[in-house]
Design an enzyme around this catalytic site. Structure first.
Site, PDB file in Angstrom:
ATOM      1  N   ASP A  79       0.823  -1.209   0.000  1.00 15.42           N
ATOM      2  CA  ASP A  79       0.000   0.000   0.000  1.00 15.42           C
ATOM      3  C   ASP A  79       0.862   1.266   0.000  1.00 15.42           C
ATOM      4  OD1 ASP A  79      -2.365   1.396  -0.025  1.00 15.42           O
ATOM      5  OD2 ASP A  79      -2.680   1.283   2.135  1.00 15.42           O
ATOM      6  N   ASN A  97     -10.988  -2.656  -5.117  1.00 14.13           N
ATOM      7  CA  ASN A  97     -10.227  -1.692  -5.920  1.00 14.13           C
ATOM      8  C   ASN A  97     -10.876  -1.382  -7.273  1.00 14.13           C
ATOM      9  OD1 ASN A  97      -7.025  -2.836  -4.617  1.00 14.13           O
ATOM     10  ND2 ASN A  97      -8.176  -1.016  -4.042  1.00 14.13           N
TER      11      ASN A  97
HETATM   12  C1  IPE Z   1      -5.465  -2.622   0.057  1.00 19.59           C
HETATM   13  O1  IPE Z   1      -5.131  -1.281  -0.132  1.00 19.59           O
HETATM   14  C2  IPE Z   1      -5.424  -3.351  -1.246  1.00 19.59           C
HETATM   15  C3  IPE Z   1      -4.105  -3.491  -1.842  1.00 19.59           C
HETATM   16  C4  IPE Z   1      -2.971  -3.069  -1.355  1.00 19.59           C
HETATM   17  C5  IPE Z   1      -4.092  -4.176  -3.082  1.00 19.59           C
HETATM   18  P1  IPE Z   1      -6.239  -0.177  -0.336  1.00 19.59           P
HETATM   19  O2  IPE Z   1      -5.501   1.091  -0.530  1.00 19.59           O
HETATM   20  O3  IPE Z   1      -7.196  -0.586  -1.385  1.00 19.59           O
HETATM   21  O4  IPE Z   1      -6.990  -0.213   1.056  1.00 19.59           O
HETATM   22  P2  IPE Z   1      -7.866   0.901   1.758  1.00 19.59           P
HETATM   23  O5  IPE Z   1      -8.886   1.369   0.778  1.00 19.59           O
HETATM   24  O6  IPE Z   1      -6.937   2.007   2.150  1.00 19.59           O
HETATM   25  O7  IPE Z   1      -8.458   0.216   2.954  1.00 19.59           O
HETATM   26  C1  IPE Z   2      -1.715   0.129  -3.301  1.00 20.95           C
HETATM   27  O1  IPE Z   2      -1.453   1.490  -3.373  1.00 20.95           O
HETATM   28  C2  IPE Z   2      -1.980  -0.486  -4.665  1.00 20.95           C
HETATM   29  C3  IPE Z   2      -3.378  -0.829  -4.902  1.00 20.95           C
HETATM   30  C4  IPE Z   2      -4.332  -0.763  -4.031  1.00 20.95           C
HETATM   31  C5  IPE Z   2      -3.704  -1.293  -6.225  1.00 20.95           C
HETATM   32  P1  IPE Z   2      -2.608   2.562  -3.405  1.00 20.95           P
HETATM   33  O2  IPE Z   2      -2.961   2.825  -4.821  1.00 20.95           O
HETATM   34  O3  IPE Z   2      -3.728   2.146  -2.529  1.00 20.95           O
HETATM   35  O4  IPE Z   2      -1.866   3.813  -2.802  1.00 20.95           O
HETATM   36  P2  IPE Z   2      -2.477   4.883  -1.806  1.00 20.95           P
HETATM   37  O5  IPE Z   2      -2.991   4.129  -0.620  1.00 20.95           O
HETATM   38  O6  IPE Z   2      -3.558   5.601  -2.549  1.00 20.95           O
HETATM   39  O7  IPE Z   2      -1.316   5.753  -1.475  1.00 20.95           O
HETATM   40 MG    MG Z   3      -4.098   2.432  -0.548  1.00 21.57          MG
END
Ligand code: IPE
Ligand code: IPE
Ligand code: MG
Length: 239
Positions: free
Chosen positions: A15, A63
């Protein structure tokens, strides 16, 4: 207290890609690109130090709520990665990873679902390290999927409800046959599971870190393991 052994199974929530890009005035996609590089680096490092199972959360069932532009970019990266795997067969051979994609194939672009099957098939005899890539993965969806399969067995008269055990549920999850994660690492300063391996992580140790995934290094990975080794795992026992 005696230190814990090296965790057999480490699960990582990758993340912080979006915030990493935003801080640099770059499109979110650049964060995902950098995140994919870090994924490779951590795989190599984990195999070198003897981790047996390594799971990564790459794309959740939630997502899909993101903009079509971001979802498409993530799918393109995945497609690119899967195609490259064929070219990287040599490296994979050296790495010896057995790769599995955990998550629903339905709903994925069909060409990607096909490539996933191919990669799994090609790596199925590798033994150095199991790599689970969780794509279109949701822990609740996974449990629902198992519940349906059990209900169907009952309906066909093959199973009695009284014979359903925790093991029968575990055996129907994507991780069937694998040990549960010992350690779950979440970078980026968020303190939640976000639907990741919720059944399997019932007794995992959690490690949170403020570093954003694209900045995550083997040294950060070591720190997480070190923290784990100093935990006192009790599994409900008295001390
Ligand atoms: C969790 O991260 C999913 C992945 C890292 C693939 P998210 O960024 O989607 O989670 P939330 O929305 O902050 O809980
Ligand atoms: C994790 O990084 C990757 C996916 C969830 C696909 P994020 O895209 O959630 O990154 P932040 O949380 O917005 O920084
Ligand atoms: Mg995220």
């Amino acid at each position: 207290m005696q230190q814990q052994a090296l965790p057999r199974h480490i699960a990582v929530i990758m993340d912080g890609n979006g915030r990493w890009a935003k801080m640099r005035g770059l499109p979110r996609t650049d964060g995902h690109k950098q995140g994919a590089e870090v994924f490779r680096k951590i795989c190599r490092y984990a195999a070198d130090i003897g981790v047996e199972y390594l799971s990564f959360y790459a794309f959740s069932t939630e997502n899909w709520k993101r903009s079509a532009q971001e979802v498409d970019a993530i799918m393109d990266l995945l497609r690119h990665y899967l195609n490259e795997m064929e070219e990287r067969e040599q490296e994979n051979e050296e790495g010896g990873y057995r790769i599995r994609f955990l998550g629903a194939r339905e709903g994925m672009p069909p060409d990607i679902a096909h490539l996933m099957d191919e990669v799994e098939e090609r790596s199925k005899d590798k033994t150095r390290m199991f790599v689970n890539l969780c794509v279109n993965y949701g822990g609740r969806a996974e449990i629902v999927h198992a519940a349906r399969a059990l209900a169907e067995q009952v309906q066909r008269g093959e199973l009695s409800p009284a014979d359903i055990t925790e093991q029968s549920v575990s055996d129907l999850l994507y991780t069937a046959g694998q040990p549960d994660p010992d350690l779950v690492i979440r970078p980026s300063g968020e303190y939640r599971l976000s639907n990741f391996l919720i059944w399997q992580s019932a007794y995992a140790e959690f490690y949170y870190d403020n570093v954003l995934w694209p900045d995550f290094t083997p040294a950060d990975f070591d720190r997480a393991i070190e923290a784990y080794r100093n935990r006192d795992r009790r599994f409900g026992n008295a001390k």
